[in-house]
Design a protein around this motif. Structure first.
Motif, PDB file in Angstrom:
ATOM      1  N   THR A  56       0.893  -1.254   0.066  1.00 36.97           N
ATOM      2  CA  THR A  56       0.176  -0.014  -0.057  1.00 36.97           C
ATOM      3  C   THR A  56       0.921   1.189   0.123  1.00 36.97           C
ATOM      4  O   THR A  56       0.627   2.226  -0.683  1.00 36.97           O
ATOM      5  CB  THR A  56      -0.923  -0.155   1.281  1.00 36.97           C
ATOM      6  OG1 THR A  56      -1.843  -1.346   1.195  1.00 36.97           O
ATOM      7  CG2 THR A  56      -1.915   1.345   1.300  1.00 36.97           C
ATOM      8  N   HIS A  57       2.019   1.245   0.699  1.00 34.30           N
ATOM      9  CA  HIS A  57       2.769   2.391   0.919  1.00 34.30           C
ATOM     10  C   HIS A  57       3.485   2.454  -0.384  1.00 34.30           C
ATOM     11  O   HIS A  57       3.839   3.719  -1.088  1.00 34.30           O
ATOM     12  CB  HIS A  57       3.751   2.058   2.246  1.00 34.30           C
ATOM     13  CG  HIS A  57       5.070   3.120   2.380  1.00 34.30           C
ATOM     14  ND1 HIS A  57       4.844   3.901   3.478  1.00 34.30           N
ATOM     15  CD2 HIS A  57       6.037   3.270   1.626  1.00 34.30           C
ATOM     16  CE1 HIS A  57       6.050   4.531   3.332  1.00 34.30           C
ATOM     17  NE2 HIS A  57       6.850   4.334   2.388  1.00 34.30           N
ATOM     18  N   GLU A  58       4.213   1.359  -0.832  1.00 34.15           N
ATOM     19  CA  GLU A  58       5.168   1.889  -2.055  1.00 34.15           C
ATOM     20  C   GLU A  58       4.291   2.167  -3.368  1.00 34.15           C
ATOM     21  O   GLU A  58       4.722   2.937  -4.096  1.00 34.15           O
ATOM     22  CB  GLU A  58       5.877   0.417  -2.199  1.00 34.15           C
ATOM     23  CG  GLU A  58       6.824   0.025  -1.131  1.00 34.15           C
ATOM     24  CD  GLU A  58       7.717   0.801  -0.704  1.00 34.15           C
ATOM     25  OE1 GLU A  58       8.209   1.859  -1.392  1.00 34.15           O
ATOM     26  OE2 GLU A  58       8.391   0.805   0.521  1.00 34.15           O
ATOM     27  N   VAL A  59       2.911   1.470  -3.383  1.00 34.93           N
ATOM     28  CA  VAL A  59       2.406   1.976  -4.500  1.00 34.93           C
ATOM     29  C   VAL A  59       1.769   3.347  -4.317  1.00 34.93           C
ATOM     30  O   VAL A  59       1.683   4.144  -5.369  1.00 34.93           O
ATOM     31  CB  VAL A  59       1.005   0.910  -4.826  1.00 34.93           C
ATOM     32  CG1 VAL A  59       0.231   1.605  -5.817  1.00 34.93           C
ATOM     33  CG2 VAL A  59       1.446  -0.479  -5.148  1.00 34.93           C
ATOM     34  N   GLY A  60       1.671   3.881  -3.184  1.00 31.11           N
ATOM     35  CA  GLY A  60       1.545   5.341  -2.941  1.00 31.11           C
ATOM     36  C   GLY A  60       2.652   6.085  -3.519  1.00 31.11           C
ATOM     37  O   GLY A  60       2.454   6.993  -4.296  1.00 31.11           O
ATOM     38  N   HIS A  61       3.952   5.743  -3.335  1.00 29.96           N
ATOM     39  CA  HIS A  61       5.012   6.338  -4.003  1.00 29.96           C
ATOM     40  C   HIS A  61       5.027   6.439  -5.728  1.00 29.96           C
ATOM     41  O   HIS A  61       5.141   7.370  -6.325  1.00 29.96           O
ATOM     42  CB  HIS A  61       6.411   5.885  -3.436  1.00 29.96           C
ATOM     43  CG  HIS A  61       6.856   6.186  -2.387  1.00 29.96           C
ATOM     44  ND1 HIS A  61       6.701   7.349  -1.855  1.00 29.96           N
ATOM     45  CD2 HIS A  61       7.257   4.995  -1.267  1.00 29.96           C
ATOM     46  CE1 HIS A  61       7.377   7.240  -0.555  1.00 29.96           C
ATOM     47  NE2 HIS A  61       7.575   5.805  -0.126  1.00 29.96           N
ATOM     48  N   TRP A  62       4.503   5.078  -6.135  1.00 25.33           N
ATOM     49  CA  TRP A  62       4.262   4.801  -7.519  1.00 25.33           C
ATOM     50  C   TRP A  62       3.228   5.774  -8.104  1.00 25.33           C
ATOM     51  O   TRP A  62       3.482   6.147  -9.259  1.00 25.33           O
ATOM     52  CB  TRP A  62       4.057   3.394  -7.816  1.00 25.33           C
ATOM     53  CG  TRP A  62       3.850   3.223  -9.075  1.00 25.33           C
ATOM     54  CD1 TRP A  62       5.190   2.552 -10.000  1.00 25.33           C
ATOM     55  CD2 TRP A  62       2.585   2.852  -9.968  1.00 25.33           C
ATOM     56  NE1 TRP A  62       4.438   2.257 -11.156  1.00 25.33           N
ATOM     57  CE2 TRP A  62       3.263   2.481 -11.098  1.00 25.33           C
ATOM     58  CE3 TRP A  62       1.297   2.916  -9.560  1.00 25.33           C
ATOM     59  CZ2 TRP A  62       2.186   2.133 -12.293  1.00 25.33           C
ATOM     60  CZ3 TRP A  62       0.282   2.618 -10.583  1.00 25.33           C
ATOM     61  CH2 TRP A  62       0.826   2.234 -11.903  1.00 25.33           C
ATOM     62  N   ARG A 122       4.503  11.324  -1.537  1.00 23.27           N
ATOM     63  CA  ARG A 122       5.880  11.513  -0.974  1.00 23.27           C
ATOM     64  C   ARG A 122       5.545  11.119   0.817  1.00 23.27           C
ATOM     65  O   ARG A 122       4.375  10.880   1.015  1.00 23.27           O
ATOM     66  CB  ARG A 122       6.409  12.869  -0.535  1.00 23.27           C
ATOM     67  CG  ARG A 122       6.527  13.790  -1.846  1.00 23.27           C
ATOM     68  CD  ARG A 122       7.633  12.958  -2.797  1.00 23.27           C
ATOM     69  NE  ARG A 122       7.832  13.935  -3.946  1.00 23.27           N
ATOM     70  CZ  ARG A 122       8.944  14.854  -3.966  1.00 23.27           C
ATOM     71  NH1 ARG A 122       9.553  15.451  -2.968  1.00 23.27           N
ATOM     72  NH2 ARG A 122       9.060  15.786  -5.135  1.00 23.27           N
ATOM     73  N   HIS A 123       6.544  10.843   1.211  1.00 20.57           N
ATOM     74  CA  HIS A 123       6.343  10.513   2.793  1.00 20.57           C
ATOM     75  C   HIS A 123       5.958  11.616   3.594  1.00 20.57           C
ATOM     76  O   HIS A 123       6.033  12.816   3.109  1.00 20.57           O
ATOM     77  CB  HIS A 123       7.801  10.256   3.475  1.00 20.57           C
ATOM     78  CG  HIS A 123       8.316   8.850   2.858  1.00 20.57           C
ATOM     79  ND1 HIS A 123       9.915   8.587   2.775  1.00 20.57           N
ATOM     80  CD2 HIS A 123       7.785   7.658   2.892  1.00 20.57           C
ATOM     81  CE1 HIS A 123       9.926   7.281   2.352  1.00 20.57           C
ATOM     82  NE2 HIS A 123       8.768   6.616   2.518  1.00 20.57           N
ATOM     83  N   ILE A 124       4.971  11.270   4.559  1.00 17.67           N
ATOM     84  CA  ILE A 124       4.331  12.346   5.163  1.00 17.67           C
ATOM     85  C   ILE A 124       4.986  13.447   6.016  1.00 17.67           C
ATOM     86  O   ILE A 124       4.499  14.419   6.321  1.00 17.67           O
ATOM     87  CB  ILE A 124       3.113  11.574   6.029  1.00 17.67           C
ATOM     88  CG1 ILE A 124       2.232  12.613   6.378  1.00 17.67           C
ATOM     89  CG2 ILE A 124       3.514  10.747   7.248  1.00 17.67           C
ATOM     90  CD1 ILE A 124       0.809  12.121   6.939  1.00 17.67           C
ATOM     91  N   ASP A 135       3.570   7.120   6.386  1.00 18.97           N
ATOM     92  CA  ASP A 135       4.404   7.193   7.421  1.00 18.97           C
ATOM     93  C   ASP A 135       5.234   5.749   7.616  1.00 18.97           C
ATOM     94  O   ASP A 135       4.878   4.829   6.831  1.00 18.97           O
ATOM     95  CB  ASP A 135       3.677   7.525   8.980  1.00 18.97           C
ATOM     96  CG  ASP A 135       4.588   8.233   9.805  1.00 18.97           C
ATOM     97  OD1 ASP A 135       5.838   7.765  10.010  1.00 18.97           O
ATOM     98  OD2 ASP A 135       4.198   9.093  10.470  1.00 18.97           O
ATOM     99  N   TYR A 136       5.956   5.524   8.411  1.00 23.89           N
ATOM    100  CA  TYR A 136       6.700   4.173   8.500  1.00 23.89           C
ATOM    101  C   TYR A 136       6.231   3.505   9.924  1.00 23.89           C
ATOM    102  O   TYR A 136       6.947   2.561  10.366  1.00 23.89           O
ATOM    103  CB  TYR A 136       8.253   4.560   8.964  1.00 23.89           C
ATOM    104  CG  TYR A 136       9.073   4.671   7.909  1.00 23.89           C
ATOM    105  CD1 TYR A 136       8.538   4.460   6.321  1.00 23.89           C
ATOM    106  CD2 TYR A 136      10.251   5.085   7.887  1.00 23.89           C
ATOM    107  CE1 TYR A 136       9.213   4.301   5.285  1.00 23.89           C
ATOM    108  CE2 TYR A 136      11.171   4.870   6.664  1.00 23.89           C
ATOM    109  CZ  TYR A 136      10.556   4.739   5.234  1.00 23.89           C
ATOM    110  OH  TYR A 136      11.457   4.778   4.238  1.00 23.89           O
ATOM    111  N   VAL A 137       5.144   3.642  10.354  1.00 30.19           N
ATOM    112  CA  VAL A 137       4.537   2.684  11.437  1.00 30.19           C
ATOM    113  C   VAL A 137       4.198   1.443  11.108  1.00 30.19           C
ATOM    114  O   VAL A 137       4.305   1.035   9.876  1.00 30.19           O
ATOM    115  CB  VAL A 137       3.180   3.552  12.083  1.00 30.19           C
ATOM    116  CG1 VAL A 137       3.638   4.796  12.657  1.00 30.19           C
ATOM    117  CG2 VAL A 137       2.294   3.577  10.942  1.00 30.19           C
TER     118      VAL A 137
END
Ligand code: ARG
Ligand code: ZN
Ligand code: CA
Length: 254
Positions: A162-168, A172-174, A223-225
């Motif tokens: 979910t996070h990595e496809v957000g970058h794709w 950006r990181h929050i 985020d990185y949680v």
């Protein structure tokens, strides 16, 4: 654009030992998580704190394993490649057959997801819009992929993808990627300015950069949680992802 955009997905499983050759069920579990999270159908969105809950948004992106390969032949949307490489890094070797990986399928028709062993504690990495075609897509550690099989806590709820496809899709990181500073930005207006990444499962509120009383939106997918602690994208993030689909990623999806 209005309505939903359906993204055909190819999962390239690149494995050395049998355990890394993950099952179809594990792959299916990851596609299900992407569809829940990107449509705001994830049950745990209800855990978003009240001040942030109204910002949680449906991305209107739908993911489907490809049914036609680049040659026009039927496919289940999964490739399987045995490798000698004992752990890849973020150097894109997994994306090329010449370096022990699997070649990308055309990025104007597919989201490429490589699943493999990664070294150095890396859970995954992504390429933003605008990069080279032959390395376009995301890479996910097999044990942080999906919700079954080799998926291991605390990264066993499929949120790394979910996070990595957000970058794709250009998120950006929050925290703005400025270390622990307060000067960086994610270029999204409805996410609070935040110092650095959060880890684990923080207690609400966690205030930084004078962003009280509600503090960091640490329950955001960017985020990185831990997986269980990230539950939402915001309306502003959806606008940014949709802009990517209307712009640099306009060839893919219908
Ligand atoms: N690129 C990040 C890393 O490797 C991914 C973080 C994903 N976070 C998660 N809870 N799944 O650390
Ligand atoms: Zn990231
Ligand atoms: Ca910051």
């Amino acid at each position: 654009r209005s309505g939903c955009t359906e993204i055909p997905v190819v999962v390239h499983v690149v494995w050395r030992v049998a355990a890394e050759n993950i099952s179809q069920a594990q792959i299916d579990s990851q596609i299900a998580v992407l569809n829940a999270d990107y449509r705001k159908h994830n049950a745990d969105v209800s855990s978003a704190p009240a001040p942030f809950a109204p910002l949680a948004a449906d991305s209107r992106v739908v993911f489907k394993l490809a049914t036609t390969d680049p040659n026009g032949n039927p496919t289940n949307g999964v490739t399987r490649t045995q490798t000698q490489v004992n752990g890849f890094s973020d150097d894109d070797a997994v994306k090329s057959a010449a370096t022990g990986g699997a070649n990308a399928w055309p990025r104007d028709q597919y989201l490429n997801i490589w699943v493999c062993k990664l070294g150095g504690g890396l859970l995954g990495y992504a390429q933003f819009p605008g990069g080279p075609a032959n390395t376009d897509g995301v890479v996910i550690l097999h044990s942080a992929f999906g919700t079954s099989g080799t998926a291991a806590a605390p990264f066993n709820l499929g949120r790394t993808a979910t996070h990595e496809v957000g970058h794709w899709l250009n998120l950006r990181h929050i925290w703005g990627d400025d270390g622990d500073g307060c000067g960086g930005s994610d270029f999204v207006a409805d996410t609070p300015n935040q110092a650095g990444p959060n880890f684990g499962a923080p207690a609400f509120p966690h205030v930084s950069c004078s962003n009280g009383p509600n503090g960091d939106m640490f329950m955001n997918y960017m985020d990185y949680v831990d997986d269980r602690a990230m539950v939402m994208f915001t309306t502003g993030q959806v606008t940014r992802m949709q802009a990517a689909l209307d712009g640099p990623r306009s060839a893919i999806g219908h």
